[in-house]
Design a protein around this motif. Structure first.
Motif, PDB file in Angstrom:
ATOM      1  N   THR A   8       0.901  -0.949   0.016  1.00 34.03           N
ATOM      2  CA  THR A   8       0.115  -0.137   0.061  1.00 34.03           C
ATOM      3  C   THR A   8       0.791   1.181   0.046  1.00 34.03           C
ATOM      4  N   ILE A   9       0.266   2.437  -0.616  1.00 35.12           N
ATOM      5  CA  ILE A   9       1.140   3.497  -0.839  1.00 35.12           C
ATOM      6  C   ILE A   9       0.527   4.540  -0.118  1.00 35.12           C
ATOM      7  N   TYR A  10       1.128   5.374   0.918  1.00 39.68           N
ATOM      8  CA  TYR A  10       0.704   6.425   1.630  1.00 39.68           C
ATOM      9  C   TYR A  10       1.446   7.595   1.459  1.00 39.68           C
ATOM     10  N   GLU A  11       0.776   8.840   1.792  1.00 39.25           N
ATOM     11  CA  GLU A  11       1.675   9.835   1.663  1.00 39.25           C
ATOM     12  C   GLU A  11       2.029  10.202   3.200  1.00 39.25           C
ATOM     13  N   GLY A  12       3.073  10.900   3.408  1.00 36.58           N
ATOM     14  CA  GLY A  12       3.576  10.996   4.727  1.00 36.58           C
ATOM     15  C   GLY A  12       4.412  12.459   4.889  1.00 36.58           C
ATOM     16  N   TYR A  38      13.058   4.085   4.868  1.00 43.55           N
ATOM     17  CA  TYR A  38      14.179   3.930   4.360  1.00 43.55           C
ATOM     18  C   TYR A  38      13.952   4.268   2.805  1.00 43.55           C
ATOM     19  N   ILE A  39      15.193   4.681   2.248  1.00 40.80           N
ATOM     20  CA  ILE A  39      15.197   5.345   0.799  1.00 40.80           C
ATOM     21  C   ILE A  39      15.440   4.396  -0.168  1.00 40.80           C
ATOM     22  N   SER A  40      14.519   4.376  -1.121  1.00 39.01           N
ATOM     23  CA  SER A  40      14.572   3.335  -2.428  1.00 39.01           C
ATOM     24  C   SER A  40      15.835   3.536  -3.088  1.00 39.01           C
ATOM     25  N   GLY A  41      16.283   2.685  -3.881  1.00 39.32           N
ATOM     26  CA  GLY A  41      17.396   2.625  -4.701  1.00 39.32           C
ATOM     27  C   GLY A  41      17.411   3.637  -5.828  1.00 39.32           C
ATOM     28  N   LYS A  42      16.319   4.002  -6.303  1.00 35.61           N
ATOM     29  CA  LYS A  42      16.226   5.079  -7.252  1.00 35.61           C
ATOM     30  C   LYS A  42      16.305   6.480  -6.725  1.00 35.61           C
ATOM     31  N   ILE A  48      18.660  12.466  -4.743  1.00 38.41           N
ATOM     32  CA  ILE A  48      17.718  13.182  -4.336  1.00 38.41           C
ATOM     33  C   ILE A  48      17.762  13.630  -2.671  1.00 38.41           C
ATOM     34  N   ARG A  49      17.776  14.591  -2.330  1.00 41.05           N
ATOM     35  CA  ARG A  49      17.708  15.054  -0.949  1.00 41.05           C
ATOM     36  C   ARG A  49      16.481  14.998  -0.219  1.00 41.05           C
ATOM     37  N   ILE A  50      16.622  14.267   0.934  1.00 41.60           N
ATOM     38  CA  ILE A  50      15.207  14.427   1.626  1.00 41.60           C
ATOM     39  C   ILE A  50      15.451  14.977   2.969  1.00 41.60           C
ATOM     40  N   LEU A  51      14.759  15.981   3.591  1.00 38.94           N
ATOM     41  CA  LEU A  51      15.022  16.587   4.610  1.00 38.94           C
ATOM     42  C   LEU A  51      13.882  16.597   5.463  1.00 38.94           C
ATOM     43  N   PRO A  52      14.047  16.811   6.816  1.00 47.02           N
ATOM     44  CA  PRO A  52      12.845  16.960   7.663  1.00 47.02           C
ATOM     45  C   PRO A  52      11.997  18.102   7.240  1.00 47.02           C
ATOM     46  N   GLY A  53      10.599  17.714   7.089  1.00 41.04           N
ATOM     47  CA  GLY A  53       9.555  18.642   6.783  1.00 41.04           C
ATOM     48  C   GLY A  53       9.327  18.267   5.219  1.00 41.04           C
ATOM     49  N   ASP A  54       9.882  17.564   4.591  1.00 41.79           N
ATOM     50  CA  ASP A  54       9.381  17.172   3.257  1.00 41.79           C
ATOM     51  C   ASP A  54       8.320  16.062   3.215  1.00 41.79           C
ATOM     52  N   ARG A  55       7.364  16.179   2.234  1.00 42.98           N
ATOM     53  CA  ARG A  55       6.235  15.345   2.049  1.00 42.98           C
ATOM     54  C   ARG A  55       6.647  14.014   1.267  1.00 42.98           C
ATOM     55  N   VAL A  56       6.440  13.029   1.439  1.00 43.52           N
ATOM     56  CA  VAL A  56       6.902  11.737   0.550  1.00 43.52           C
ATOM     57  C   VAL A  56       5.882  10.858   0.352  1.00 43.52           C
ATOM     58  N   GLN A  57       6.020   9.911  -0.556  1.00 42.64           N
ATOM     59  CA  GLN A  57       5.240   8.839  -0.709  1.00 42.64           C
ATOM     60  C   GLN A  57       5.881   7.812  -0.328  1.00 42.64           C
ATOM     61  N   ILE A  58       5.241   6.817   0.536  1.00 44.60           N
ATOM     62  CA  ILE A  58       6.118   5.720   1.246  1.00 44.60           C
ATOM     63  C   ILE A  58       5.147   4.269   0.761  1.00 44.60           C
ATOM     64  N   GLU A  59       5.849   3.215   0.567  1.00 45.13           N
ATOM     65  CA  GLU A  59       5.317   2.060   0.244  1.00 45.13           C
ATOM     66  C   GLU A  59       5.504   1.192   1.300  1.00 45.13           C
ATOM     67  N   VAL A  60       4.441   0.754   1.886  1.00 45.99           N
ATOM     68  CA  VAL A  60       4.396  -0.290   3.146  1.00 45.99           C
ATOM     69  C   VAL A  60       3.920  -1.464   2.714  1.00 45.99           C
ATOM     70  N   GLY A  61       4.705  -2.617   3.185  1.00 43.94           N
ATOM     71  CA  GLY A  61       4.248  -3.914   2.808  1.00 43.94           C
ATOM     72  C   GLY A  61       3.309  -4.684   3.702  1.00 43.94           C
ATOM     73  N   ARG A  69       9.305   1.820   2.455  1.00 42.25           N
ATOM     74  CA  ARG A  69      10.146   2.246   1.627  1.00 42.25           C
ATOM     75  C   ARG A  69       9.774   3.731   1.094  1.00 42.25           C
ATOM     76  N   ILE A  70      10.679   4.724   1.040  1.00 43.21           N
ATOM     77  CA  ILE A  70      10.182   5.968   0.434  1.00 43.21           C
ATOM     78  C   ILE A  70      10.739   5.714  -1.023  1.00 43.21           C
ATOM     79  N   ILE A  71       9.417   6.007  -1.920  1.00 42.08           N
ATOM     80  CA  ILE A  71       9.601   5.828  -3.442  1.00 42.08           C
ATOM     81  C   ILE A  71       9.597   7.197  -4.055  1.00 42.08           C
ATOM     82  N   PHE A  72       8.874   8.133  -3.341  1.00 42.27           N
ATOM     83  CA  PHE A  72       9.078   9.431  -4.198  1.00 42.27           C
ATOM     84  C   PHE A  72       8.857  10.810  -3.265  1.00 42.27           C
ATOM     85  N   ARG A  73       9.606  11.843  -3.481  1.00 41.56           N
ATOM     86  CA  ARG A  73       9.476  12.922  -2.774  1.00 41.56           C
ATOM     87  C   ARG A  73       8.445  13.949  -3.398  1.00 41.56           C
ATOM     88  N   LEU A  74       7.496  14.341  -2.834  1.00 45.54           N
ATOM     89  CA  LEU A  74       6.484  15.266  -3.566  1.00 45.54           C
ATOM     90  C   LEU A  74       6.677  16.561  -3.415  1.00 45.54           C
TER      91      LEU A  74
END
Length: 91
Positions: A8-12, A38-42, A48-61, A69-74
Motif C-alpha cells: 500500500t502507498i501512503y503519503e507522509g 528507508y530510501i529506495s534505490g532510485k 535526491i535530498r530528503i530533509l525533515p519537513g518534506d512530504r513523501v510517498q511511502i510504500e508499506v508491505g 520504503r520511500i519511493i517519491f518526494r512530493l
C-alpha cells in the motif's frame, strides 16, 4: 501479483532524519501513525535530498506495517511555500 505481495502507498511527512538513509515518517492517513522509512534505490542513485519537513510517498508491505520504503518526494504545498517566503522576508 499475489494478495500477499501487494503493497500500500501512503503519503507522509518526514519528522526526523536518522543515520543510513532512514527517516521517521508520520503518515497522513486517518490514524497518523509514525513509521520507519528507508530510501529506495532510485532515490539514492539519483542523489535526491530528503530533509525533515518534506512530504513523501511511502510504500508499506503487508507483513511489517512499522517499516516502509520511500519511493517519491512530493512537491511542496502552496501553504508551505508561502510560509518560507514570509520567513525569508523577515530576515
Amino acid at each position: 501479483m499475489d494478495e500477499r505481495e501487494k503493497k500500500t502507498i501512503y503519503e507522509g511527512l518526514i519528522i526526523d532524519s536518522l543515520p543510513n538513509g532512514m527517516f521517521r515518517v508520520r503518515l497522513e492517513n486517518k490514524d497518523e501513525n509514525l513509521i520507519l522509512g528507508y530510501i529506495s534505490g532510485k532515490i539514492r542513485r539519483s542523489f535526491i535530498r530528503i530533509l525533515p519537513g518534506d512530504r513523501v510517498q511511502i510504500e508499506v508491505g503487508p507483513y511489517d506495517s512499522t517499516r516502509g520504503r520511500i519511493i517519491f518526494r512530493l512537491p511542496k504545498r502552496e501553504k508551505e511555500k508561502e510560509k518560507e517566503k514570509e520567513k525569508d522576508s523577515e530576515n
